[in-house]
Design a protein around this motif. Structure first.
Motif, PDB file in Angstrom:
ATOM      1  N   ARG A  94     -47.030 -28.427   6.714  1.00 29.23           N
ATOM      2  CA  ARG A  94     -46.629 -28.394   5.290  1.00 29.23           C
ATOM      3  C   ARG A  94     -47.823 -28.109   4.393  1.00 29.23           C
ATOM      4  NH1 ARG A  94     -41.517 -31.167   5.064  1.00 29.23           N
ATOM      5  NH2 ARG A  94     -41.210 -32.362   6.976  1.00 29.23           N
ATOM      6  N   SER A 100     -37.670 -33.076   3.952  1.00 24.56           N
ATOM      7  CA  SER A 100     -37.698 -34.460   4.440  1.00 24.56           C
ATOM      8  C   SER A 100     -38.962 -35.187   3.987  1.00 24.56           C
ATOM      9  CB  SER A 100     -37.564 -34.512   5.963  1.00 24.56           C
ATOM     10  OG  SER A 100     -38.704 -33.992   6.589  1.00 24.56           O
ATOM     11  N   ASP A 175     -43.606 -24.671   3.950  1.00 25.90           N
ATOM     12  CA  ASP A 175     -43.724 -25.409   5.216  1.00 25.90           C
ATOM     13  C   ASP A 175     -43.014 -24.615   6.309  1.00 25.90           C
ATOM     14  OD1 ASP A 175     -40.944 -25.927   4.974  1.00 25.90           O
ATOM     15  OD2 ASP A 175     -41.292 -27.865   4.043  1.00 25.90           O
ATOM     16  N   LYS A 177     -41.683 -24.836  10.824  1.00 29.78           N
ATOM     17  CA  LYS A 177     -41.574 -25.548  12.103  1.00 29.78           C
ATOM     18  C   LYS A 177     -41.910 -24.590  13.234  1.00 29.78           C
ATOM     19  CE  LYS A 177     -37.979 -25.467  14.435  1.00 29.78           C
ATOM     20  NZ  LYS A 177     -37.531 -24.753  15.666  1.00 29.78           N
ATOM     21  N   THR A 198     -36.691 -21.193   9.903  1.00 27.36           N
ATOM     22  CA  THR A 198     -37.671 -22.199  10.340  1.00 27.36           C
ATOM     23  C   THR A 198     -38.843 -22.351   9.373  1.00 27.36           C
ATOM     24  OG1 THR A 198     -38.889 -20.570  11.661  1.00 27.36           O
ATOM     25  CG2 THR A 198     -37.106 -21.747  12.771  1.00 27.36           C
ATOM     26  N   ARG A 200     -39.946 -22.612   4.990  1.00 24.49           N
ATOM     27  CA  ARG A 200     -39.550 -22.587   3.570  1.00 24.49           C
ATOM     28  C   ARG A 200     -40.419 -21.539   2.881  1.00 24.49           C
ATOM     29  NH1 ARG A 200     -38.603 -28.315   4.089  1.00 24.49           N
ATOM     30  NH2 ARG A 200     -36.359 -28.610   3.871  1.00 24.49           N
TER      31      ARG A 200
HETATM   32  P1  TMP Z   1     -37.881 -30.759   6.793  1.00 22.56           P
HETATM   33  O1  TMP Z   1     -38.558 -30.857   5.445  1.00 22.56           O
HETATM   34  O2  TMP Z   1     -36.400 -30.837   6.724  1.00 22.56           O
HETATM   35  O3  TMP Z   1     -38.473 -31.730   7.769  1.00 22.56           O
HETATM   36  O4  TMP Z   1     -38.208 -29.303   7.350  1.00 22.56           O
HETATM   37  C1  TMP Z   1     -39.538 -28.851   7.519  1.00 22.56           C
HETATM   38  C2  TMP Z   1     -39.534 -27.403   7.971  1.00 22.56           C
HETATM   39  O5  TMP Z   1     -38.997 -27.284   9.271  1.00 22.56           O
HETATM   40  C3  TMP Z   1     -38.704 -26.462   7.117  1.00 22.56           C
HETATM   41  O6  TMP Z   1     -39.443 -25.263   6.928  1.00 22.56           O
HETATM   42  C4  TMP Z   1     -37.462 -26.190   7.895  1.00 22.56           C
HETATM   43  C5  TMP Z   1     -37.893 -26.382   9.312  1.00 22.56           C
HETATM   44  N1  TMP Z   1     -36.862 -26.983  10.162  1.00 22.56           N
HETATM   45  C6  TMP Z   1     -36.439 -26.310  11.292  1.00 22.56           C
HETATM   46  O7  TMP Z   1     -36.899 -25.214  11.580  1.00 22.56           O
HETATM   47  N2  TMP Z   1     -35.493 -26.914  12.071  1.00 22.56           N
HETATM   48  C7  TMP Z   1     -34.972 -28.123  11.791  1.00 22.56           C
HETATM   49  O8  TMP Z   1     -34.116 -28.611  12.543  1.00 22.56           O
HETATM   50  C8  TMP Z   1     -35.426 -28.815  10.621  1.00 22.56           C
HETATM   51  C9  TMP Z   1     -34.873 -30.156  10.256  1.00 22.56           C
HETATM   52  C10 TMP Z   1     -36.373 -28.197   9.844  1.00 22.56           C
END
Ligand code: TMP
Ligand code: ASP
Length: 237
Positions: A94, A100, A175, A177, A198, A200
């Motif tokens: 991030r 979250s 951010d 994942k 995946t 933001r």
């Molecule tokens: P979050 O803020 O919901 O934890 O997500 C953080 C980042 O991860 C965001 O860019 C979206 C990505 N993400 C996924 O790729 N797969 C998932 O299952 C989740 C919850 C988030």
């Protein structure tokens, strides 16, 4: 390369064997889910965009000496990748508070961090992918201490590369994942995908969301956002 049996079907992709035991074919779907599969839908054309975008970004990362599973794009939706055993950790980097992080800590969305953060979730649908600390991940033998150090190093290097690339496209990388895997010799490589599913991605000028949050939060204009971010990427390659 001959496409063999389907090995696995996930929420957004299918995986097929090939005649080479070290290679697999991934096929990107238009299916979208959120909140651990509770929300289901379709984002028309998403599979084509995510396939292309992920491949272009992974090739850039490879040029920056970050090893990935990418081998060759086969078609609109299909890509040849190295076979890996996925490390069951979602690696989240991030730059700006959102999602979250904002919910858990009560930090307003959009607060910019001085240095990026990394965290892990345990990839386990039955448990809802809970946040997990490094010591717990090691205790559960999800990865070794050495692997976690390598993964964190790669994750921050991926962030440096992607943040500056997206900035050149007028897009802020908030951010994302990542998932990593082990090749048959144990080498850690970046796997899975890098896409608006995946990451933001916010328009740098207007702050408009150009990613899957439009689907998660029912903001509308989902397909247009994916197309816009893909257009920006191809214009700035
Ligand atoms: P979050 O803020 O919901 O934890 O997500 C953080 C980042 O991860 C965001 O860019 C979206 C990505 N993400 C996924 O790729 N797969 C998932 O299952 C989740 C919850 C988030
Ligand atoms: N794809 C994930 C799921 O359905 C969640 C997400 O990306 O928000 O669990």
């Amino acid at each position: 390369m001959t496409k063999g049996n389907q090995l696995y079907e996930g929420k957004a992709k299918k995986v097929f064997e090939t005649d080479d035991p070290e290679l697999l074919i991934v096929s990107y779907k238009d299916d979208a889910t959120a909140f651990n599969g509770l929300k289901k839908g379709t984002i028309v054309g998403k599979g084509v965009i995510n396939n292309r975008m992920s491949n272009l970004l992974m090739q850039r990362l490879q040029q920056a000496d970050i090893p990935t599973h990418f081998v060759q794009e086969l078609s609109d939706r299909e890509t040849l990748v190295k076979r890996v055993t996925i490390v069951p950790l979602e690696v989240i980097v991030r730059n700006i508070a959102a999602g979250s992080f904002s919910q858990r800590y009560g930090v307003a969305e959009g607060v910019v961090f001085e240095t990026p953060t990394v965290e892990f979730s345990y990839k386990n649908d039955a448990l809802g992918d809970p946040l997990i600390g490094e010591y717990h991940a090691i205790a559960m033998k999800l990865a070794t201490k050495e692997e976690i150090e390598i993964i964190k190093d790669y994750a921050f290097r991926v962030n440096d590369q992607l943040k500056s690339f997206w900035a050149s496209c007028g897009v802020t990388l908030v951010d994302f994942k990542l998932e990593f895997g082990r090749l048959s010799d144990g080498t850690i490589v970046l796997a899975d995908e890098i896409s608006p599913d995946t990451c933001r991605l916010w328009d740098s000028k207007t702050g408009e969301k150009l990613d899957k949050d439009r689907f998660r939060r029912d903001l509308g204009g989902v397909e247009d956002a994916y197309a816009e971010v893909m257009k920006r990427l191809t214009e700035h390659l």
